[in-house]
Design a protein around this motif. Structure first.
Motif, PDB file in Angstrom:
ATOM      1  N   TYR A  78     111.183  76.481  62.676  1.00 56.40           N
ATOM      2  CA  TYR A  78     110.198  76.083  61.654  1.00 56.40           C
ATOM      3  C   TYR A  78     110.815  76.042  60.265  1.00 56.40           C
ATOM      4  CZ  TYR A  78     109.680  80.891  59.947  1.00 56.40           C
ATOM      5  OH  TYR A  78     109.915  82.123  59.385  1.00 56.40           O
ATOM      6  N   ARG A 128     109.496  75.061  54.876  1.00 53.87           N
ATOM      7  CA  ARG A 128     109.277  74.674  56.279  1.00 53.87           C
ATOM      8  C   ARG A 128     109.895  73.302  56.524  1.00 53.87           C
ATOM      9  NH1 ARG A 128     105.480  78.450  57.975  1.00 53.87           N
ATOM     10  NH2 ARG A 128     105.312  77.538  60.036  1.00 53.87           N
ATOM     11  N   ALA A 171     107.788  72.357  65.751  1.00 50.69           N
ATOM     12  CA  ALA A 171     108.492  71.993  64.519  1.00 50.69           C
ATOM     13  C   ALA A 171     109.029  70.564  64.522  1.00 50.69           C
ATOM     14  CB  ALA A 171     109.629  72.978  64.261  1.00 50.69           C
TER      15      ALA A 171
END
Ligand code: FE2
Length: 317
Positions: free
Chosen positions: A53, A126, A140
Motif C-alpha cells: 500500500y 499511499r 493496492a
C-alpha cells in the motif's frame, strides 16, 4: 509482555538490499518476482510488490558486495513515532532525523548493536495505481499473474554477533514482543523471533558464526498460498536461480518456505506464514532446544549446512 506500547510499530516498511550484480538482481525482482519499479535515484532502484500500500518495498542498491542496507519500519501514529524515538535515544544508538525517501515522511535513523542500519517513520504516501489499477478497490494494484507474484514483504532475518543483545534492543527500542527462540546447550540463544502485530514474526536474529557484524541472513516475501511456492521453485529452476533449501515446512513458526539466492548472493525466502497468528496477548514464548533443532524441519528434512554458514556480505571466519 504485551502492553499499550507493543503496537507502536505497525509493520516492517521496506528493506534496502545491496548487490554487486545490479542488472541481474533487478531482473530477479522485476521479472521473476513481478515487482514494479517506481523510482530510480543514484545507484538505487525502488521496487514494489503488487499489494504494497506504500510506494515501495525494496530499495535495490548497486554495491561492491551483497548485504543489507537500511531496514525501515512504520510507526502506528505520530505519537507512537515520538515514543519510539525517545526509547531509541535512551539506548544511545540513535542517529537523528532525515527526510524520508520516495513517499516516506520524516525518518529517524538508528542502528542495532550489531551495526545494522534501521529507520522509523510514520507519514507515508499511499501508492496510486495508474496503468496497474486492480479490479477490486481493496487491493493496492493489479495482480500481475506472472512469475512468483510476491505479494508483500514478510520478514527480515539478520545475522548478529550477539543474538540476545540485539533481541533485547528490539524489545526496548521498538516495543517488539518475542514469539519463539532457540537456546543452545550452553545457554546462549542461537536465534530469536520477534513480532510487531498478530503475525508471529517480523524481525529475527540468528547467530553469526563469523562474528563479523552487520550481516544479512535473509529477506522474506509472502505469497498467497503454498502452491505459489511450489510454482516459484519451478520458475527458479527454469531461470537458473540457486535453490538452497525447500520447499518444506519450518518447525519454528510453521512457515512453508523456499530459500533461493538472488543473483547478487542475498538469500531470499518465499514464505506462506499466514496460517498461524498470535492472537493471545499472553502468548508464552516458545523455546526450542539444540536437541529439538537437530530433528530438522517440520517434516524431518535436515537443515542444510549452508543455512548456518551463508550470509551477506560473504566474509571469512
Ligand atoms: Fe525466514
Amino acid at each position: 509482555v504485551t502492553d499499550h506500547t507493543s503496537f507502536d510499530i505497525a509493520h516492517l516498511g521496506n528493506v534496502e538490499l545491496l548487490t554487486p550484480t545490479f542488472g541481474r538482481s533487478l531482473w530477479f525482482f522485476q521479472d521473476l518476482l513481478a515487482m514494479r519499479v517506481v523510482a530510480e535515484k543514484g545507484d538505487s532502484v525502488f521496487l514494489r510488490t503488487w499489494d504494497e500500500y506504500e510506494q515501495y518495498t525494496i530499495k535495490l542498491t548497486a554495491s561492491d558486495a551483497a548485504g543489507v542496507g537500511r531496514t525501515s519500519v512504520r510507526a502506528s501514529s505520530q505519537e507512537a513515532l515520538e515514543r519510539r524515538v525517545a526509547a531509541i535515544e535512551a539506548t544511545g544508538l540513535g542517529e537523528g532525523w532525515v527526510d524520508g525517501e520516495v513517499g516516506t515522511g520524516p525518518t529517524y535513523l538508528f542502528r542495532d548493536p550489531d551495526g545494522h542500519s534501521f529507520a522509523v517513520y510514520y507519514e507515508t504516501e499511499r501508492y496510486e495505481a495508474t496503468d496497474d489499477k486492480p479490479a477490486l478497490k481493496n487491493q493496492a494494484s493489479a495482480f500481475p499473474g506472472r512469475g512468483v507474484n510476491a505479494r508483500r514483504l514478510d520478514h527480515i532475518n539478520f545475522l548478529a554477533k550477539d543474538v540476545e543483545a540485539n533481541g533485547r534492543f528490539l524489545a526496548d527500542a521498538l516495543g517488539m514482543r518475542e514469539s519463539e527462540r532457540i537456546r543452545n546447550d550452553d545457554g546462549k540463544f542461537a536465534a530469536w523471533w520477534f513480532h510487531f502485530s498478530l503475525k508471529s514474526y517480523d524481525i529475527v536474529y540468528s547467530d553469526d558464526w563469523t562474528k563479523h557484524g552487520n550481516r544479512l541472513h535473509h529477506v522474506a516475501f509472502a505469497t498467497d498460498t503454498r502452491e505459489d511456492i511450489l510454482k516459484a521453485a519451478d520458475i527458479f529452476l527454469e531461470n537458473e536461480i540457486y535453490i538452497e533449501s525447500g520447499p518444506h515446512k519450518h518447525a519454528i513458526n510453521q512457515t512453508f518456505f523456499l530459500y533461493v539466492w538472488e543473483p547478487g548472493g542475498n538469500r531470499i525466502e518465499f514464505a506462506n506464514a499466514g496460517a498461524r497468528l498470535l492472537l493471545d496477548p499472553d502468548q508464552p514464548v516458545v523455546e526450542w532446544s539444540q536437541e529439538e533443532r537437530k530433528k530438522g524441519q517440520a517434516w524431518g528434512m535436515k537443515t542444510i549446512e549452508s543455512f548456518h554458514t551463508h550470509g551477506t556480505p560473504v566474509v571469512g571466519s
